[in-house]
Scaffold this motif. Structure first.
Motif, PDB file in Angstrom:
ATOM      1  N   LYS A  70      18.448 -28.342 -29.030  1.00  0.00           N
ATOM      2  CA  LYS A  70      17.239 -27.784 -28.423  1.00  0.00           C
ATOM      3  C   LYS A  70      16.998 -26.335 -28.882  1.00  0.00           C
ATOM      4  O   LYS A  70      15.875 -25.926 -29.129  1.00  0.00           O
ATOM      5  N   THR A 101       9.059 -29.149 -22.135  1.00  0.00           N
ATOM      6  CA  THR A 101      10.225 -29.349 -21.278  1.00  0.00           C
ATOM      7  C   THR A 101      10.131 -28.389 -20.094  1.00  0.00           C
ATOM      8  O   THR A 101       9.376 -27.410 -20.131  1.00  0.00           O
ATOM      9  N   GLN A 111       6.100 -30.154 -26.932  1.00  0.00           N
ATOM     10  CA  GLN A 111       6.210 -31.519 -27.434  1.00  0.00           C
ATOM     11  C   GLN A 111       4.823 -32.079 -27.785  1.00  0.00           C
ATOM     12  O   GLN A 111       4.052 -32.410 -26.896  1.00  0.00           O
ATOM     13  N   GLU A 252      11.782 -34.481 -25.118  1.00  0.00           N
ATOM     14  CA  GLU A 252      11.962 -34.486 -26.576  1.00  0.00           C
ATOM     15  C   GLU A 252      12.425 -35.835 -27.094  1.00  0.00           C
ATOM     16  O   GLU A 252      12.436 -36.061 -28.294  1.00  0.00           O
ATOM     17  N   CYS A 307      12.623 -37.168 -33.249  1.00  0.00           N
ATOM     18  CA  CYS A 307      13.847 -36.832 -32.517  1.00  0.00           C
ATOM     19  C   CYS A 307      14.960 -37.588 -33.238  1.00  0.00           C
ATOM     20  O   CYS A 307      15.162 -38.769 -33.013  1.00  0.00           O
TER      21      CYS A 307
END
Lengths: 443, 56
Positions: A70, A101, A111, A252, A307
């Motif tokens: 992250k 997030t 995102q 994510e 991802c």
């Protein structure tokens, strides 16, 4: 006996293991090539590691692909193409949805999703809701703040996709939500475990409504580990007289795991996600059941901001048991058992906050809330817990105290200073609770 | 239940072809182009659910 009536897609959910692995490998190769070709961030990361998409021929090769954390995402964001930076794999004009997030562990991550990604989010949720027997005749209430956090947004669209009637309970307080649920005879709702218990509390104490009288049949919980903690689940199921299902996902990543109607543990959607469990110390990939490790996950079909081998820091382990539903999606034992970055050393002992929740919620004489504080006195750590004794159990206080002391010691290897607070005096939380306070760093 | 996955995949591919051709014909009609984009996203879900399995 395979229960295909629980499957959103019986073709995928009964795929034999070897075919599932072939599908995962094929999809991994595809998404890696996509990211390599379309994102400067991924391209240079793989190039620097000496990896070309064509190099990935086996699962062993996947292990060599660099992981993404992250913190890496945070460092490249807020730059062009604004605000996503070089991870973005599509032109900005194809991004149709923004979420971020919650920022629980630091600066929020942006995102972006295309409409296809958003369909995919809902599709992944649909697998779980259908397996939990959400059907067209369900009226589903969504008591969450519809805003920049992904929360239950995709679940909303998944329920619609299944054909349920969905009621958005956005800008309402808890009392208004409960009254609307009562008025509309809702059959299901989705929330965090903390809020499920909080709503029951509010119904009883502020509205004089017994939540069991609302005829809720099923509740899906996400956002916190409570759904897989037996004591917490029992409290939720008893409070509402409904079945409670756990679900796991992240902004994510996507909606990667969920329970089915058999409630045997979290299944992983292995057709949409590749879940690897990595030994925390050696980095070795754990394939056998019964060994805990850190989850490294790939969303196999997400395109705007891929991802790929994301270090999610969730602690999980494979379950050797098969679920009675007959799905070939593997099960995790005990759900997400904690987070690698939540595990902290107290008095030299590794402590996961979920083990404390497990103890408190397993003692019926205690109320739902608790608060843990870790401090330092000189060089010595000190751990305290505040709990609320149910007022009707005042005469059993000594026995409860002994049980709590013993169980905390047994599950955590630590001795706690225990303080009893008046019922209802500890903080109540609306979404995700913060019951664990480590004050040592500030001292 | 046995499913004819190959036949289903073939039909999904025809749907996609039709959608793309319609989008091309409807250039500069936003009401068609944008709705086709949504249809294509749904078709992609059919591919993920069915077409991707073919040949395993």
């Amino acid at each position: 006996m395979i229960k295909t009536n629980l499957f959103w897609n019986p073709v995928i959910q009964t795929l034999p293991r070897e075919k599932m692995q072939e599908l995962q490998l094929r999809k991994f190769q595809k998404i890696l090539k996509w990211a390599y070709d379309n994102s400067k961030f991924h391209h240079s990361m793989y190039k620097n590691a000496g990896i070309e998409p064509g190099d990935i021929k086996t699962f062993q090769d996947i292990k060599e692909v660099p992981k993404v954390e992250k913190s890496m995402m945070r460092s490249i964001q807020a730059k062009d193409p604004y605000p996503y930076g070089d991870m973005l794999c599509v032109p900005l004009d194809q991004v149709t949805t923004y979420r971020q997030t919650s920022g629980t562990t630091g600066q929020p991550v942006y995102q972006p999703d295309t409409w296809q990604d958003w369909e995919w989010w809902a599709e992944s949720w649909a697998y779980w809701l259908y397996s939990q027997e959400y059907r067209k005749n369900d009226r589903v209430f969504m008591p969450f703040g519809y805003n920049v956090f992904v929360a239950f947004w995709a679940a909303h669209y998944a329920a619609e996709k299944i054909g349920c009637e969905v009621i958005p309970g956005g800008v309402m307080n808890t009392e208004q939500r409960l009254l609307k649920m009562q008025e509309l005879h809702t059959s299901a709702f989705l929330a965090t475990p903390t809020y499920v218990l909080g709503m029951a509390d509010t119904a009883r104490n502020n509205l004089g409504i017994d939540p069991r009288d609302l005829n809720i049949k099923r509740i899906t919980v996400a956002g916190e580990p409570g759904g897989s903690i037996p004591g917490t689940r029992k409290r939720m199921e008893e409070a509402w007289d409904a079945k409670v299902f756990d679900h796991v996902g992240a902004t994510e990543i996507g909606a990667w795991g969920g329970e089915c109607a058999f409630q045997s543990g979290l299944h992983v959607n292995e057709a949409f996600f590749l879940v690897e469990i990595e030994d925390v110390d050696t980095g070795e990939i754990i394939n056998e059941a019964g060994r805990k490790g850190k989850m490294v996950i790939t969303a196999l079909d997400r395109i705007a901001q891929p991802c790929i081998r994301f270090d999610a820091k969730d602690i999980i382990e494979w379950n050797k048991e098969q679920c009675e539903c007959g799905s070939s999606f593997r099960l995790l034992k005990g759900g997400v058992q904690g987070r690698a970055d939540d595990i902290t050393k107290v008095k030299g002992v590794l402590l996961s906050p979920t083990s404390i929740e497990e103890v408190v919620r397993s003692i019926p004489e205690l109320m739902d809330e608790y608060e843990v504080t870790v401090t330092k006195r000189g060089d010595i750590d000190d751990i305290s817990i505040k709990v609320e004794l149910n007022p009707e159990q005042e005469s059993n206080k000594e026995a409860v105290h002994q049980k709590l002391t013993y169980q905390l010691r047994l599950k955590t290897n630590l001795n706690f200073n225990i303080k009893y607070c008046a019922a209802g005096s500890l903080p109540r939380w609306d979404v995700k609770a913060r019951r664990f306070k480590d004050l040592r760093k500030k001292e | 239940m046995d499913y004819d996955i190959s036949d289903m995949a073939k039909r999904i591919s025809l749907l996609k072809k039709e959608a793309l051709e319609l989008k091309e014909k409807a250039e500069s009609i936003p009401a068609v182009e944008c709705n086709i984009d949504r249809i294509l996203a749904s078709i992609k879900m059919l591919e993920i659910n069915i077409s991707d399995i073919v040949g395993l």
